[in-house]
Design an enzyme around this catalytic site. Structure first.
Site, short mmCIF file in Angstrom:
data_model
loop_
_atom_site.label_atom_id
_atom_site.label_comp_id
_atom_site.label_asym_id
_atom_site.label_seq_id
_atom_site.Cartn_x
_atom_site.Cartn_y
_atom_site.Cartn_z
N ASN A 147 68.99 -7.22 31.63
CA ASN A 147 69.31 -5.80 31.73
C ASN A 147 68.67 -4.97 30.62
OD1 ASN A 147 70.93 -6.56 29.60
ND2 ASN A 147 72.87 -6.35 30.69
N ARG A 285 75.27 -2.03 19.84
CA ARG A 285 76.68 -2.43 19.74
C ARG A 285 77.40 -1.38 18.90
NH1 ARG A 285 76.25 -4.90 23.70
NH2 ARG A 285 76.42 -7.13 24.00
N GLN A 314 86.46 -3.36 22.88
CA GLN A 314 86.28 -2.95 24.27
C GLN A 314 87.29 -3.66 25.16
OE1 GLN A 314 81.61 -1.65 24.28
NE2 GLN A 314 82.17 -3.39 25.48
N HIS A 333 80.97 1.15 28.52
CA HIS A 333 79.84 0.22 28.39
C HIS A 333 79.26 -0.10 29.78
CE1 HIS A 333 78.35 -3.62 26.12
NE2 HIS A 333 77.40 -3.05 26.83
P1 NAD Z 1 65.72 -8.53 21.69
O1 NAD Z 1 66.07 -9.80 21.02
O2 NAD Z 1 64.54 -8.51 22.59
O3 NAD Z 1 65.54 -7.37 20.60
C1 NAD Z 1 66.28 -7.26 19.42
C2 NAD Z 1 65.35 -6.73 18.33
O4 NAD Z 1 66.12 -6.38 17.19
C3 NAD Z 1 64.32 -7.78 17.88
O5 NAD Z 1 63.05 -7.25 18.03
C4 NAD Z 1 64.67 -8.01 16.41
O6 NAD Z 1 63.53 -8.19 15.60
C5 NAD Z 1 65.36 -6.72 16.05
N1 NAD Z 1 66.22 -6.89 14.88
C6 NAD Z 1 67.08 -7.90 14.61
N2 NAD Z 1 67.65 -7.71 13.42
C7 NAD Z 1 67.17 -6.55 12.93
C8 NAD Z 1 67.39 -5.82 11.73
N3 NAD Z 1 68.23 -6.29 10.79
N4 NAD Z 1 66.73 -4.65 11.54
C9 NAD Z 1 65.86 -4.21 12.48
N5 NAD Z 1 65.61 -4.86 13.63
C10 NAD Z 1 66.26 -6.03 13.85
O7 NAD Z 1 67.01 -8.10 22.52
P2 NAD Z 1 67.20 -6.91 23.55
O8 NAD Z 1 67.18 -7.44 24.95
O9 NAD Z 1 66.30 -5.79 23.20
O10 NAD Z 1 68.73 -6.55 23.24
C11 NAD Z 1 69.10 -6.10 21.94
C12 NAD Z 1 70.59 -5.88 21.85
O11 NAD Z 1 70.98 -4.82 22.70
C13 NAD Z 1 71.46 -7.06 22.30
O12 NAD Z 1 71.62 -8.03 21.29
C14 NAD Z 1 72.75 -6.38 22.62
O13 NAD Z 1 73.56 -6.25 21.46
C15 NAD Z 1 72.32 -5.00 23.08
N6 NAD Z 1 72.43 -4.86 24.56
C16 NAD Z 1 73.27 -3.90 25.04
C17 NAD Z 1 73.43 -3.76 26.41
C18 NAD Z 1 74.31 -2.67 26.98
O14 NAD Z 1 74.71 -2.76 28.14
N7 NAD Z 1 74.62 -1.64 26.22
C19 NAD Z 1 72.75 -4.61 27.29
C20 NAD Z 1 71.86 -5.54 26.75
C21 NAD Z 1 71.73 -5.67 25.39
#
Ligand code: NAD
Length: 397
Positions: A147, A285, A314, A333
């Site tokens: 997603n 988050r 949540q 959410h």
């Molecule tokens: P991803 O792993 O592709 O991307 C996460 C990015 O964050 C990576 O590029 C990583 O380098 C970066 N990162 C990690 N720690 C960091 C820091 N301290 N400072 C800066 N950058 C940092 O994952 P994604 O698919 O892009 O998802 C990311 C997050 O989004 C998930 O872990 C989840 O918490 C959230 N998410 C939310 C929903 C929603 O419905 N709202 C859905 C999917 C994911």
């Protein structure tokens, strides 16, 4: 007999939909980076159906019945008398969605003596205490990429909604007004603004790519700088430090996982360092920001707007201050649980279960923790400290 305990959000208040707004959802051939979509051996649902609520059961009922698996589906997840708590002690597998998280705390891991696998039907396993999962040698898996684009679209929508003052203007139309001045006295063009993405991963990159045609200046920060040719194609500037990025942007879009290093990344002092009238959009988050610092900054005018779909805990309590703070564009959410996304994560959950039941390895990109340590995607996304609960895992909820 294997037991799968699945926690899903409740059905719609008007009942499970007899029909849908559209007849189909588009069929994709791969994810944007060319990686493979979920590939279970079969599915028993029609893509586009509501699968994430209790009656939808992630389309797993027939499959698990045929595999002679006990399958319990509930939305009752809070407190010691909840069905989740009662069913947990003899569950082999727990499935939960971030939208309606069954918080898996150290205490719950201690009770779940048979637990071998915790599946996140979606992305983001911070509702699981990953340290406790490792101590109990429980595999944690999620449906990586399922997603990410859904969330990126939501973030772009929220950036535009805040800057253009869309929601209050829509309210005037609904109220029968024609109050142009009321609508536009907080409305701006996005063009020319600087948008900074925090966490240019799957979601973050999709946000950068989608915002580029708006004629904005793009900035980003994340653990590793993006490849030079890709960065150049976006025209994006890299900031190694979130604090440096915060000072230059008009809009910050937060898309990192939640763990100790990212918890309260946007606190009162970082927000104070931003330009007056900045906006924050957060679909990463809820705990990436300090809840009360956001409320204070909106009240003082330091922030011009805040939008997102993630809260803590949540579901958010009725008196959560983000429900009533000014200039907000919050939703529950929902960004990662469109009907389109549900088809992908339901298929991915089935793929993980097929592998688990057949004693086959689960795809490495789906793995968050395995064999007592972070592994696969989890090793790139999270950090754990022995003896410390993962932020977001419900220890304080
Ligand atoms: P991803 O792993 O592709 O991307 C996460 C990015 O964050 C990576 O590029 C990583 O380098 C970066 N990162 C990690 N720690 C960091 C820091 N301290 N400072 C800066 N950058 C940092 O994952 P994604 O698919 O892009 O998802 C990311 C997050 O989004 C998930 O872990 C989840 O918490 C959230 N998410 C939310 C929903 C929603 O419905 N709202 C859905 C999917 C994911």
């Amino acid at each position: 007999m294997t037991k799968v305990l699945c926690v899903l959000y409740p059905d719609p208040v008007d009942g499970y939909p007899p029909k849908y707004a559209r007849d189909t959802v588009p069929e994709l051939s791969s994810y944007p980076d060319g990686s493979t979509l979920p590939s279970p051996k079969a599915i028993d649902f029609k893509p586009g159906e509501l699968l994430g609520s209790v009656s939808g059961a992630l389309g797993l009922t027939k499959f698990l019945k045929n595999r002679n698996v006990e399958f319990v589906v509930t939305s009752d997840k809070e407190g010691p008398d909840s069905q989740f708590e009662k069913e947990l002690p003899d569950a082999d597998v727990v499935i939960s969605q971030p939208f309606w998280p069954a918080y898996l705390t150290a205490e719950r891991f201690a009770k779940a003596k048979k637990l071998k696998l915790a599946i996140t039907a979606g992305i983001g396993s911070d509702h699981v205490d990953l340290n406790a999962a490792n101590e109990h040698n429980v595999t944690v898996a999620e449906v990586t990429y399922c997603n990410s684009i859904s969330v990126a679209e939501h973030a772009v929508m929220q950036v535009l909604a805040l800057v253009r003052n869309y929601l209050p203007s829509h309210d005037w139309a609904r109220k029968g007004g024609w109050n142009i001045a009321d609508c536009v006295s907080r409305a701006y063009d996005l063009e020319g603004m600087t948008v900074g993405v925090v966490g240019a991963g799957r979601i973050g990159k999709a946000v950068l790519e989608r915002l580029k045609p708006f004629g904005v200046k793009l900035a980003y920060t994340q653990r590793h700088q993006l490849p030079a040719d890709y960065e150049k194609s976006l025209g994006a500037t890299y900031y190694p430090d979130v604090k440096e990025l915060a000072k230059v942007v008009d809009i910050a879009v937060l898309e990192t996982p939640l763990y100790a290093a990212t918890r309260h990344m946007f606190n009162a002092s970082v927000i104070a360092s931003m330009k007056r009238g900045s906006y924050i959009v957060n679909n990463g988050r809820g705990e990436l920001v300090d809840r009360d610092a956001i409320v204070d900054a909106l009240n003082s005018g330091q922030l011009a707007g805040y939008a997102g779909d993630v809260w803590y805990p949540q579901p958010a309590p009725e008196d959560h201050p983000w429900r009533t703070m000014p200039h907000e564009g919050m939703t529950p959410h929902i960004s990662g649980t469109t009907l389109s996304a549900q088809a992908r994560y339901a298929a991915g959950t089935r793929e993980i279960l097929e592998d688990f039941l057949d004693d086959e390895p689960i795809r490495d990109e789906y793995i968050i923790a395995q064999g007592g340590a972070l592994a696969g995607t989890g090793a790139k996304s999270y950090e754990v400290t022995k003896g410390q609960a993962s932020p977001g895992s419900g220890e304080k909820a």
